[in-house]
Design a protein around this motif. Sequence first.
Motif, PDB file in Angstrom:
ATOM      1  N   PRO A   1       0.961  -0.945  -0.029  1.00 35.80           N
ATOM      2  CA  PRO A   1       0.063   0.121  -0.002  1.00 35.80           C
ATOM      3  C   PRO A   1       0.704   1.505  -0.003  1.00 35.80           C
ATOM      4  O   PRO A   1       1.617   1.384   1.273  1.00 35.80           O
ATOM      5  CB  PRO A   1      -0.731  -0.278   1.224  1.00 35.80           C
TER       6      PRO A   1
ATOM      7  N   ASN B   1       1.404   4.292   1.452  1.00 33.24           N
ATOM      8  CA  ASN B   1       0.774   5.257   2.470  1.00 33.24           C
ATOM      9  C   ASN B   1       2.250   6.073   2.553  1.00 33.24           C
ATOM     10  O   ASN B   1       3.392   6.288   1.954  1.00 33.24           O
ATOM     11  CB  ASN B   1       0.495   4.412   4.020  1.00 33.24           C
ATOM     12  N   ASN B   2       2.036   7.398   4.084  1.00 34.67           N
ATOM     13  CA  ASN B   2       3.151   8.066   4.183  1.00 34.67           C
ATOM     14  C   ASN B   2       4.626   6.994   4.769  1.00 34.67           C
ATOM     15  O   ASN B   2       5.069   7.743   4.268  1.00 34.67           O
ATOM     16  CB  ASN B   2       2.502   8.330   5.588  1.00 34.67           C
ATOM     17  N   GLU B   3       4.379   6.166   5.324  1.00 40.11           N
ATOM     18  CA  GLU B   3       5.058   4.647   6.013  1.00 40.11           C
ATOM     19  C   GLU B   3       6.150   4.332   4.497  1.00 40.11           C
ATOM     20  O   GLU B   3       7.445   4.742   4.839  1.00 40.11           O
ATOM     21  CB  GLU B   3       4.663   4.191   6.381  1.00 40.11           C
TER      22      GLU B   3
ATOM     23  N   SER C   1       3.769   9.945  -4.132  1.00 48.04           N
ATOM     24  CA  SER C   1       2.448  11.035  -3.166  1.00 48.04           C
ATOM     25  C   SER C   1       3.102  12.339  -2.897  1.00 48.04           C
ATOM     26  O   SER C   1       2.554  13.135  -2.991  1.00 48.04           O
ATOM     27  CB  SER C   1       4.524  11.059  -2.064  1.00 48.04           C
TER      28      SER C   1
ATOM     29  N   GLN D   1      -4.211   4.752  -5.022  1.00 50.59           N
ATOM     30  CA  GLN D   1      -4.083   3.079  -6.042  1.00 50.59           C
ATOM     31  C   GLN D   1      -5.001   2.023  -5.812  1.00 50.59           C
ATOM     32  O   GLN D   1      -6.297   1.937  -5.479  1.00 50.59           O
ATOM     33  CB  GLN D   1      -3.298   2.982  -4.703  1.00 50.59           C
TER      34      GLN D   1
END
Lengths: 435, 301
Positions: B43, B45-47, B128, B135
């Motif tokens: 996924p 994401n920010n991480e 990002s 997504q």
Amino acid sequence: MLDQSKKDKITSDLLGSIRLNYSFMIWMAFLVTSFSICIYAYITQLQNGLAVTGLGDYVSWGIYIANFVFFVATSLIGMLISAVLGLSGAKWAAPLARIAEIIALAFAAVAGLVIVSDMGRPERLIYVFIHARIQSPILWDVTVVTMYVLISALLLYLPLIPDLKICHDKLVKIPNYLRNFYKILSLNWNGSLEQEKIILQSTRILAILIVPVALAIHTVTSWLFASTTRVGWDSTIFGPYFVTGAFVSGCAAVIIAMFFYRNNYKLKDYITEKHFDKMGKLLVLVSLVYLYFNLNEFMVPGYKMKKGDAVHIHDLFAGSHALLFWSVQIFGLVIPILLLLFKKMRKPLPMLVIALFVLFGAWFKRYIIVVPTMEHPFLPIQNVPLNFRIYTPTLTESLITLAPIILVLIIITILSKLFPIIPVQETIDHLEESN
Amino acid sequence: MISTNKIYTTIVIAVFTVLLSFQSYSQNWDIPANKSSKNSYIPFNNETAKAGEAIYTKNCQSCHGNPGKANSLKTLKPVPPDLSEKQTQSRTDGDLFYIITTGRVVMPSFKIVLSEEERWKVIAFIRSYNKSYVQVLSKTDPSKSKLVKIVLDFNAKNNKIRVYAKANEASGVVLLKDAEIMLFANRYFGKLQIDKTLTTNSEGYADFNFPKDLPGDKTGNIDIVVNVNDELYGEIEHQEKLNIGIPTDKPALNEQRAIWNTLLKAPIWIIVTYTSLILLVTLVLLYILNTLRKLKKIGDK
């Protein structure tokens, strides 16, 4: 025997400079102020690192290293005048030995600091010793420069001992702590034959020892360059090339110092035109040898023109460094040699001007040795900004480079204020001998 | 006549070369449809974007610059695009993955340098910079990769390594068919790919030709790394030591005393010369200091 009045005149003449006067204070104030400005520049380098300089990935050795080589070079004159000329019995050089030794000590002692100024992280200096590799010319350099400083200091101090006693006895007007300082340093000198013999023998041993050590310091400094395969440095004659170059800049430094001491310290009877004449001839001799090495250094690779060398030599002879290269060779070497061949030019004032040209030339010669090679690596430089390729020193960097030069002037000024610049006892002894 | 022909041929070749070079500089990547539709099992994401940024800084930034800053390396041809721009963002995730994986002209291939997971993380970082991006996750379940077992079988007769890929599902053993599979030998400075990238056949294996002259360690051992990539089971890496190389015993250059070695392995002659010179000078200096002591004593009397 020399009569007492003549002895007293010599003593008072030579000790005359040891007093505080306005010109000294103004000169020191000027030096200290300019030094502080340079120190401020160094503080900005400590805060921001070597980014404040023009150094980068390709040219990582710039004017700091050129300055270091110049310092080590100039310090070599101590060995030439006090050891080589002294041991070979050239008596004319005796009054100049202390000047040469002071120049040698000041330049050699400050040379180490010049290297520290090239470090972005000077607090890591200790790593050089903790992680020392005995195979590295850098460690050899640190070792021999330290040795040279120690031997030069002793070689300055030992012949000074009788004079320190004279300072203590004759300078009654100076503060007491200063007289005590002279007394302690004079080691109970009483002028007995036994003591004279010790000084004579020890000075002789040191004078012999300093010859190989001095040759080593500048040979090893040249090996910092010559032990690489880089164009312009990969040379088997770099050792002697550096050593003779050192004598050239050292002679020039001594001539400049002679001129100022002669005029400011009123020593016209002691540093005579004869001394200038002899120093002029000495400068011609060492410059001719240096010219010969220069010829070898460029003629041999220039004849073969190996690919890497060709880029380098073209750049020096006709490229971006050509103006500096030819100026240094012509105004710093060829013209001084030609001029000094005439007796009229070997007078104090013309020699001062010539020596200044030679000394400046010597400094820029070190620049020519260090920087262009760094701009010509074997692997092509690609996709980098122009300022990575072409080195331009920044203002901060130039100020930091000036700092050690000012520091040397401060050290020389203080030493020549504290001690008689011409050996007193030796001058009297020589006169007695010749009578 | 011959010379005219020659000139003609030269011109034709030259024109084609120029045309071909333009062709290769075009924006057209010719990405196969099945690659283009590939999606990430990670996924975005920010991480993952943050992890991707670290990888990007190390591998991509020197040419592509910082996304959104338009500071890519303009001296390259073609100029690497700013990855926050539409030209990049309008592509599918599969396109980006394919471009990073294969590379072309000045864009290097990261197939061996970065793992699949790392490549997806870089894409997470690039995405990002696109606010409107949504997504589509792949149906691959990364946790299932643990079920896969890789077995290597070396056949000394024909010098082939057969690699089996099987998954131990609860319902029984499943053979991985049409899985992409790469074989490497570990070398000093990275992995050396052996043979081509193959796909497993209907029986769940692929045969790799192994070279007969690959040097191993003293006993001939070679570290083999297998990388399997399956639509369903994701990316699986397997390492195994096989005794199939040529035994090689070359002492390392830093084993014996040498100029280039550490202090403890310095050549004897340097140690002797250096220390004896220091000793000599130190002794002389001590002698001189002692004579100065004597000098003072004489004065005391």
